[in-house]
Design a protein around this motif. Sequence first.
Motif, PDB file in Angstrom:
ATOM      1  N   PHE A  25      17.984  25.707 -10.389  1.00  0.00           N
ATOM      2  CA  PHE A  25      16.865  25.697 -11.325  1.00  0.00           C
ATOM      3  C   PHE A  25      16.032  24.453 -11.117  1.00  0.00           C
ATOM      4  CE2 PHE A  25      15.203  24.660 -15.664  1.00  0.00           C
ATOM      5  CZ  PHE A  25      14.445  25.794 -15.870  1.00  0.00           C
ATOM      6  N   TRP A  26      14.724  24.660 -10.964  1.00  0.00           N
ATOM      7  CA  TRP A  26      13.776  23.558 -11.000  1.00  0.00           C
ATOM      8  C   TRP A  26      13.081  23.608 -12.356  1.00  0.00           C
ATOM      9  CZ3 TRP A  26      10.614  23.853  -5.756  1.00  0.00           C
ATOM     10  CH2 TRP A  26      11.483  23.585  -4.688  1.00  0.00           C
ATOM     11  N   PRO A  27      13.207  22.572 -13.175  1.00  0.00           N
ATOM     12  CA  PRO A  27      12.618  22.618 -14.516  1.00  0.00           C
ATOM     13  C   PRO A  27      11.092  22.559 -14.481  1.00  0.00           C
ATOM     14  CG  PRO A  27      14.323  20.909 -14.344  1.00  0.00           C
ATOM     15  CD  PRO A  27      13.986  21.351 -12.963  1.00  0.00           C
ATOM     16  N   ALA A  28      10.492  22.935 -15.603  1.00  0.00           N
ATOM     17  CA  ALA A  28       9.048  22.822 -15.782  1.00  0.00           C
ATOM     18  C   ALA A  28       8.621  21.368 -15.571  1.00  0.00           C
ATOM     19  CB  ALA A  28       8.657  23.287 -17.177  1.00  0.00           C
ATOM     20  N   MET A  29       7.394  21.170 -15.002  1.00  0.00           N
ATOM     21  CA  MET A  29       7.031  19.808 -14.602  1.00  0.00           C
ATOM     22  C   MET A  29       5.596  19.405 -14.942  1.00  0.00           C
ATOM     23  SD  MET A  29       4.901  20.515 -11.858  1.00  0.00           S
ATOM     24  CE  MET A  29       4.930  19.132 -10.729  1.00  0.00           C
ATOM     25  N   HIS A  30       4.866  20.251 -15.689  1.00  0.00           N
ATOM     26  CA  HIS A  30       3.507  19.868 -16.040  1.00  0.00           C
ATOM     27  C   HIS A  30       3.499  18.909 -17.231  1.00  0.00           C
ATOM     28  CE1 HIS A  30       1.140  22.390 -13.319  1.00  0.00           C
ATOM     29  NE2 HIS A  30       2.106  23.278 -13.436  1.00  0.00           N
ATOM     30  N   THR A  31       2.367  18.240 -17.449  1.00  0.00           N
ATOM     31  CA  THR A  31       2.279  17.262 -18.543  1.00  0.00           C
ATOM     32  C   THR A  31       2.327  17.925 -19.911  1.00  0.00           C
ATOM     33  OG1 THR A  31      -0.134  17.344 -18.322  1.00  0.00           O
ATOM     34  CG2 THR A  31       1.007  15.543 -17.203  1.00  0.00           C
ATOM     35  N   CYS A  32       2.104  19.235 -19.962  1.00  0.00           N
ATOM     36  CA  CYS A  32       2.143  19.935 -21.250  1.00  0.00           C
ATOM     37  C   CYS A  32       3.560  20.049 -21.792  1.00  0.00           C
ATOM     38  CB  CYS A  32       1.535  21.327 -21.103  1.00  0.00           C
ATOM     39  SG  CYS A  32       2.510  22.419 -20.039  1.00  0.00           S
TER      40      CYS A  32
ATOM     41  N   PHE B  47      12.467  17.534 -18.402  1.00  0.00           N
ATOM     42  CA  PHE B  47      13.789  18.130 -18.639  1.00  0.00           C
ATOM     43  C   PHE B  47      14.811  17.102 -19.094  1.00  0.00           C
ATOM     44  CE2 PHE B  47      17.984  19.471 -17.031  1.00  0.00           C
ATOM     45  CZ  PHE B  47      18.080  20.755 -17.535  1.00  0.00           C
ATOM     46  N   TYR B  48      14.913  15.990 -18.380  1.00  0.00           N
ATOM     47  CA  TYR B  48      15.964  15.016 -18.673  1.00  0.00           C
ATOM     48  C   TYR B  48      15.637  14.110 -19.852  1.00  0.00           C
ATOM     49  CZ  TYR B  48      18.570  16.364 -14.521  1.00  0.00           C
ATOM     50  OH  TYR B  48      19.305  17.074 -13.606  1.00  0.00           O
ATOM     51  N   LEU B  49      14.450  14.243 -20.417  1.00  0.00           N
ATOM     52  CA  LEU B  49      14.096  13.455 -21.595  1.00  0.00           C
ATOM     53  C   LEU B  49      14.447  14.171 -22.898  1.00  0.00           C
ATOM     54  CD1 LEU B  49      10.652  11.884 -20.581  1.00  0.00           C
ATOM     55  CD2 LEU B  49      12.980  11.031 -20.197  1.00  0.00           C
ATOM     56  N   THR B  50      14.925  15.394 -22.789  1.00  0.00           N
ATOM     57  CA  THR B  50      15.332  16.159 -23.965  1.00  0.00           C
ATOM     58  C   THR B  50      16.856  16.207 -24.044  1.00  0.00           C
ATOM     59  OG1 THR B  50      13.339  17.537 -23.888  1.00  0.00           O
ATOM     60  CG2 THR B  50      15.219  18.395 -25.118  1.00  0.00           C
ATOM     61  N   PRO B  51      17.457  15.640 -25.093  1.00  0.00           N
ATOM     62  CA  PRO B  51      18.919  15.633 -25.223  1.00  0.00           C
ATOM     63  C   PRO B  51      19.487  17.050 -25.185  1.00  0.00           C
ATOM     64  CG  PRO B  51      17.913  14.160 -26.836  1.00  0.00           C
ATOM     65  CD  PRO B  51      16.792  14.936 -26.209  1.00  0.00           C
TER      66      PRO B  51
ATOM     67  N   CYS C  74       6.894  17.644  -5.409  1.00  0.00           N
ATOM     68  CA  CYS C  74       6.277  16.366  -5.791  1.00  0.00           C
ATOM     69  C   CYS C  74       7.119  15.626  -6.826  1.00  0.00           C
ATOM     70  CB  CYS C  74       4.856  16.589  -6.302  1.00  0.00           C
ATOM     71  SG  CYS C  74       4.717  17.844  -7.583  1.00  0.00           S
ATOM     72  N   GLU C  75       8.424  15.917  -6.872  1.00  0.00           N
ATOM     73  CA  GLU C  75       9.322  15.280  -7.829  1.00  0.00           C
ATOM     74  C   GLU C  75      10.589  14.773  -7.129  1.00  0.00           C
ATOM     75  OE1 GLU C  75       9.311  17.549 -11.873  1.00  0.00           O
ATOM     76  OE2 GLU C  75       9.341  19.055 -10.293  1.00  0.00           O
ATOM     77  N   PRO C  76      10.486  13.787  -6.268  1.00  0.00           N
ATOM     78  CA  PRO C  76      11.675  13.333  -5.542  1.00  0.00           C
ATOM     79  C   PRO C  76      12.709  12.671  -6.448  1.00  0.00           C
ATOM     80  CG  PRO C  76       9.805  11.902  -5.103  1.00  0.00           C
ATOM     81  CD  PRO C  76       9.269  13.075  -5.848  1.00  0.00           C
ATOM     82  N   MET C  77      13.950  12.770  -6.017  1.00  0.00           N
ATOM     83  CA  MET C  77      15.073  12.040  -6.620  1.00  0.00           C
ATOM     84  C   MET C  77      15.259  12.376  -8.102  1.00  0.00           C
ATOM     85  SD  MET C  77      16.063  10.679  -3.886  1.00  0.00           S
ATOM     86  CE  MET C  77      17.286   9.437  -4.262  1.00  0.00           C
ATOM     87  N   MET C  78      15.059  13.655  -8.455  1.00  0.00           N
ATOM     88  CA  MET C  78      15.322  14.176  -9.790  1.00  0.00           C
ATOM     89  C   MET C  78      14.402  13.600 -10.868  1.00  0.00           C
ATOM     90  SD  MET C  78      17.606  16.223  -8.827  1.00  0.00           S
ATOM     91  CE  MET C  78      17.778  16.948 -10.432  1.00  0.00           C
ATOM     92  N   ARG C  79      13.269  13.052 -10.465  1.00  0.00           N
ATOM     93  CA  ARG C  79      12.314  12.492 -11.421  1.00  0.00           C
ATOM     94  C   ARG C  79      11.116  13.429 -11.588  1.00  0.00           C
ATOM     95  NH1 ARG C  79      12.698   8.508 -15.381  1.00  0.00           N
ATOM     96  NH2 ARG C  79      13.427   6.542 -14.543  1.00  0.00           N
ATOM     97  N   ASN C  80      10.757  13.726 -12.833  1.00  0.00           N
ATOM     98  CA  ASN C  80       9.510  14.419 -13.116  1.00  0.00           C
ATOM     99  C   ASN C  80       8.401  13.370 -13.105  1.00  0.00           C
ATOM    100  OD1 ASN C  80       7.217  15.526 -14.380  1.00  0.00           O
ATOM    101  ND2 ASN C  80       8.453  16.947 -15.582  1.00  0.00           N
ATOM    102  N   THR C  81       7.880  13.101 -11.914  1.00  0.00           N
ATOM    103  CA  THR C  81       6.910  12.015 -11.740  1.00  0.00           C
ATOM    104  C   THR C  81       5.682  12.214 -12.627  1.00  0.00           C
ATOM    105  OG1 THR C  81       7.635  12.023  -9.431  1.00  0.00           O
ATOM    106  CG2 THR C  81       5.767  10.621  -9.992  1.00  0.00           C
ATOM    107  N   ASN C  82       5.233  13.447 -12.709  1.00  0.00           N
ATOM    108  CA  ASN C  82       4.035  13.764 -13.468  1.00  0.00           C
ATOM    109  C   ASN C  82       4.142  13.318 -14.922  1.00  0.00           C
ATOM    110  OD1 ASN C  82       1.469  14.910 -13.835  1.00  0.00           O
ATOM    111  ND2 ASN C  82       2.327  16.883 -14.423  1.00  0.00           N
ATOM    112  N   ALA C  83       5.289  13.518 -15.527  1.00  0.00           N
ATOM    113  CA  ALA C  83       5.467  13.187 -16.938  1.00  0.00           C
ATOM    114  C   ALA C  83       6.107  11.817 -17.156  1.00  0.00           C
ATOM    115  CB  ALA C  83       6.331  14.259 -17.612  1.00  0.00           C
TER     116      ALA C  83
END
Length: 442
Positions: free
Chosen positions: A214-221, A225-229, A247-256
């Motif tokens: 699974f690749w989580p949602a990644m838009h600014t809206c 994923f990892y910021l929600t407990p 565009c999200e290396p190393m498990m980081r949602n760079t956009n958000a």
Amino acid sequence: MRKLIISILIGVIFPLYASAGFVFRNDKDVTVVINDSEEQVVHTALEMFQKDYVNVFDRELKTSNQQGNIYIGTIGLNKKAEQFIAIKDIQELKQHEEAFLVSVKDNHLIILGSDKRGTAYGILELSRMIGVSPWEWWADSPVEKKQSFKLKEGFKTLQYPSVARRGIFINDEDWGLTPWSYLTHEPSDTKGQIGPKTHARIFELLLRLRANTFWPAMHTCSVAFYLTPGNKETADKYGIFIGTAHCEPMMRNTNAEWKTAGTGKYDYVNNRENVLKFWEERVKELAGSDNIYTLGIRGVHDGKMQGANTLQEQKAALTNVLKDQREMIAKYVNPNVEQVSQVFIPYKEVLDVYKMGLEVPEDVSLLWCDDNYGYIRHFPDSKERARKGGNGIYYHISYWGRPHSYLWLATNHPAQLYTQMKLAYDKGAQDMWILNVGDIKP
């Protein structure tokens, strides 16, 4: 004569129960023998099957660690299950990841998996057999009541996946999944939050479909994923590998996340120390989880990397990026970095950089992309097919971007989807398949 007549009557009135085998019935309980030491996803799958069993037969499915009618286990964790299975079948299971065997012997039903996901898939194969669709919740597929279901003595099915990592990317979630989640399914004061209750429904579908990625949602809206407990723990519960987009290396949602956790510009060339620190925080946090690490770097959101203008400059920067990322994985996840799932995605301009001779480590999967409209841009050649890390496909059935978007409805013809993916498989892209979906419900 009297005994003969009784035997004939029993055979006519109760034909399902007259011969040897294993029978689920709505007038008799069955007991599952399973060890507490099984991995979490195995117990999750059993809970799902127990619910399905009640819906179909209106009976409870009991569990025990001693004696019962059904024996469930992963190789090495349930000797009682293994004693029913031929050595050759156990050896066959051991040769495949995520494999399972369902068989009937001596009127017992046995499910044996080569690993935790294999066992989970074997359990949910029973749900399919008794008529429960993987789409029973998402597509409102009704569950038909049954009086009985029988598997004959000697029944055996041994199955395993032909693609190692397979799953979906929730993308373009602005108008569908995101508002439904935080406004309706699990109301939240945090706008854009897709929480564990929603992800549990998604992961249940994936588990039923035998998808594992699974690749989580990644838009600014949407909230990252990892910021929600609870999101990480829910993925672990359902045995899902979490990966991230190109565009999200190393498990980081760079956009958000860069705007709150980054320092300076997201520019590896001119701000390397802070970019590495940004990645390092997440890698340390996730050590021990089932993850697929996307390597490389692009812009903050689906654009080319910053700090490198020409393709040659991008190639030089990416060479160093890959080296730094691999060292980070070796330091925090596994010293033997080749044992950690990693992927490099030559999407858009990155494909041009790759074709200039960018060297990607042999154990890293290469994930080839379509042109955003369903035509795959590159198929692995003989050299790429020989790579240890293998090859895969990232494929769109939903797209938001120039020159025009197509969202939600089934724009891609099933025949085109089949033709392209069958061609990709035949050409060796068999290690990872990710489907970009704008929403799940349609």
